[in-house]
Design a protein around this motif. Structure first.
Motif, mmCIF file in Angstrom:
data_model
loop_
_atom_site.group_PDB
_atom_site.id
_atom_site.type_symbol
_atom_site.label_atom_id
_atom_site.label_comp_id
_atom_site.label_asym_id
_atom_site.label_seq_id
_atom_site.Cartn_x
_atom_site.Cartn_y
_atom_site.Cartn_z
ATOM 1 N N THR A 232 0.856 -1.185 0.000
ATOM 2 C CA THR A 232 0.000 0.000 0.000
ATOM 3 C C THR A 232 0.890 1.232 0.000
ATOM 4 O O THR A 232 1.938 1.254 0.657
ATOM 5 N N ALA A 233 0.506 2.239 -0.788
ATOM 6 C CA ALA A 233 1.403 3.380 -1.016
ATOM 7 C C ALA A 233 0.682 4.706 -0.859
ATOM 8 O O ALA A 233 -0.513 4.823 -1.156
ATOM 9 N N THR A 234 1.431 5.711 -0.398
ATOM 10 C CA THR A 234 0.981 7.108 -0.434
ATOM 11 C C THR A 234 2.092 7.884 -1.116
ATOM 12 O O THR A 234 3.251 7.827 -0.676
ATOM 13 N N THR A 235 1.769 8.563 -2.226
ATOM 14 C CA THR A 235 2.828 9.244 -2.982
ATOM 15 C C THR A 235 2.658 10.759 -2.864
ATOM 16 O O THR A 235 1.564 11.290 -3.051
ATOM 17 N N VAL A 236 3.765 11.426 -2.571
ATOM 18 C CA VAL A 236 3.719 12.853 -2.242
ATOM 19 C C VAL A 236 4.779 13.616 -3.045
ATOM 20 O O VAL A 236 5.930 13.171 -3.120
ATOM 21 N N ARG A 237 4.390 14.730 -3.629
ATOM 22 C CA ARG A 237 5.341 15.590 -4.348
ATOM 23 C C ARG A 237 5.928 16.594 -3.356
ATOM 24 O O ARG A 237 5.183 17.198 -2.570
ATOM 25 N N VAL A 238 7.239 16.753 -3.369
ATOM 26 C CA VAL A 238 7.905 17.684 -2.446
ATOM 27 C C VAL A 238 8.768 18.666 -3.260
ATOM 28 O O VAL A 238 9.133 18.376 -4.396
ATOM 29 N N PRO A 239 9.102 19.815 -2.675
ATOM 30 C CA PRO A 239 9.822 20.833 -3.447
ATOM 31 C C PRO A 239 11.333 20.611 -3.507
ATOM 32 O O PRO A 239 12.124 21.480 -3.129
ATOM 33 N N ALA A 240 11.743 19.428 -3.965
ATOM 34 C CA ALA A 240 13.158 19.178 -4.292
ATOM 35 C C ALA A 240 13.205 19.061 -5.813
ATOM 36 O O ALA A 240 12.215 18.628 -6.421
ATOM 37 N N PHE A 241 14.329 19.452 -6.424
ATOM 38 C CA PHE A 241 14.380 19.375 -7.889
ATOM 39 C C PHE A 241 14.559 17.940 -8.379
ATOM 40 O O PHE A 241 13.852 17.486 -9.258
ATOM 41 N N VAL A 242 15.558 17.246 -7.838
ATOM 42 C CA VAL A 242 15.819 15.866 -8.276
ATOM 43 C C VAL A 242 16.082 15.017 -7.035
ATOM 44 O O VAL A 242 16.699 15.485 -6.078
ATOM 45 N N GLY A 243 15.651 13.744 -7.081
ATOM 46 C CA GLY A 243 15.917 12.821 -5.973
ATOM 47 C C GLY A 243 14.631 12.510 -5.239
ATOM 48 O O GLY A 243 14.007 13.397 -4.661
#
Ligand SMILES: NC(=O)c1ccc[n+]([C@@H]2O[C@H](COP(=O)([O-])OP(=O)(O)OC[C@H]3O[C@@H](n4cnc5c(N)ncnc54)[C@H](OP(=O)(O)O)[C@@H]3O)[C@@H](O)[C@H]2O)c1
Length: 351
Positions: A232-243
């Motif tokens: 089971t997954a929760t996917t989150v966008r964060v303010p890093a450019f790469v990685g």
């Protein structure tokens, strides 16, 4: 014989494919044919190269085609796969359009290069967040059989593509002026990303998950060849450019201690374990440990970095881990080039 290569797409991933082919001395005619939606010249791998508008001609005589265009009905591999195959090229696709096709192997070379048979001329590369997770999980699964995985991701903006990187750059000075009025393009990311995080990657499914979350579930089961692993997954966008970073909790059939997991992972291909007492002790905390962060991929460009390995004390056989990888390299471009190298090593492509 030097292979003839066509790269379709020169966005965040395509540009990296061209650089990595050069860096790793892929046995090819230089430069590759590079194409996108329109003709222009671009600096790729430090050279001014012609980018063609993709046409049937772009695939003539190609031995390998690396697809790194956008996905969907008008996307690069859906539009051009049959033309490339008719030319006799082996295709490796970064996009998701064919990943779950039972006739298409979905490959992470460290895990399942043997999924590719002589009949397979079209091979898919998984989603970036899946790749770093399976590289981390596979060695533990082989020893202790993983029953259940709970993963939460911290995914950089480059995982969306060029336009999300531009959004972060444009929004950062505006957010410093006024956090309540950050202009943003909702067709790229659904909220402002500067000084923020967004638990929404790709579109939603009817049961409230997102397609990115379901990719992590289905693709992992396909690559590891085991549909019994519950994920089971929760996917989150964060303010890093790469990685991308991932917090992973696993439950295993056989007990593994944190030390055993550290030992297994440190001997596994494609992994660097960064998990020990911090010898510099900069915060005067004798228990402080080292661990990977997004900026560490500037040093470890091609590996999956694993740290924070510890027992989950709430269940009998459980572990918590943290992993970080360059989503553009190991999560995409490097993986497809390594698939190409694997095919050459298996003798499936004659030089
Ligand atoms: N970014 C990641 O971390 C990541 C990781 C794993 C997989 N992927 C997958 O890799 C692929 C590329 O992603 P990206 O981040 O590089 O995207 P991107 O930065 O938006 O670049 C897309 C590139 O594809 C070209 N393109 C789009 N549609 C095309 C078509 N029909 N025919 C030919 N070229 C086409 C674009 O051409 P123009 O330059 O002319 O607009 C552009 O060069 C996507 O399928 C993505 O899902 C990405």
């Amino acid at each position: 014989m030097a292979l003839r290569i066509t790269v379709v797409g020169v966005g965040m991933v395509g540009e990296q494919i061209v650089s990595i082919l050069r860096e790793r001395n892929f046995p090819m005619e230089w430069p590759p044919r590079v194409c996108a939606t329109r003709e222009r010249s671009e600096v790729l791998a430090g050279e001014n190269l012609l980018v063609e508008e993709t046409s049937e001609d772009s695939f003539k005589g190609a031995d390998f085609v690396f697809f790194a265009g956008r996905e969907g009905a008008e996307g690069a591999s859906v539009t051009w796969r049959s033309v490339a195959e008719a030319e006799g090229a082996i295709c490796v696709d970064n996009g998701s359009d064919f990943r779950m096709d039972p006739n298409v192997p979905l490959v992470v070379p460290e895990v399942n290069l043997d999924a590719i048979g002589p009949e397979n001329k079209f091979i898919a590369s998984p989603n970036c967040s899946t790749i770093q997770m399976v590289i981390t999980l596979h060695p533990l699964h082989r020893v202790a059989k993983i029953r259940r995985v709970i993963v939460s991701t911290y995914q950089s903006v480059s995982g969306w593509g060029v336009r999300a990187n531009e959004q972060l750059i444009e929004q950062t000075p505006k957010a410093l002026e006024d956090l309540d009025d950050i202009p943003f393009d909702p067709t790229v990311l659904a909220r402002p990303i500067a000084f923020n995080y967004i638990p929404h990657i790709a579109s939603f499914t009817e049961d409230g998950y997102t397609k990115e979350e379901m990719k992590m579930v289905k693709e992992t089961q396909k690559i590891m060849g085991d549909e019994s692993i519950r994920i089971t997954a929760t996917t989150v966008r964060v303010p890093a450019f790469v990685g991308h970073g991932e917090s992973i909790n696993i439950e295993t059939e056989k007990k593994l201690t944190a030390d055993e997991a550290r030992e297994i992972l440190s001997k596994s291909p494609g992994i660097v374990v960064l998990d020990e007492l911090n010898p510099e002790n900069p915060r005067n905390d004798p228990l402080e440990r080292i661990y990977p962060t997004a900026l560490d991929i500037r040093k470890y460009r091609d590996e999956v970095l694993v740290g924070r390995i510890r027992q989950d004390k709430t269940i009998e056989n459980g572990l918590n881990l943290w992993c970080v990888a360059d989503n553009l390299r190991k999560g995409a471009a490097l993986n497809v080039v390594q698939i190409g190298e694997g095919l050459i090593a298996k003798g499936m492509v004659k030089l």
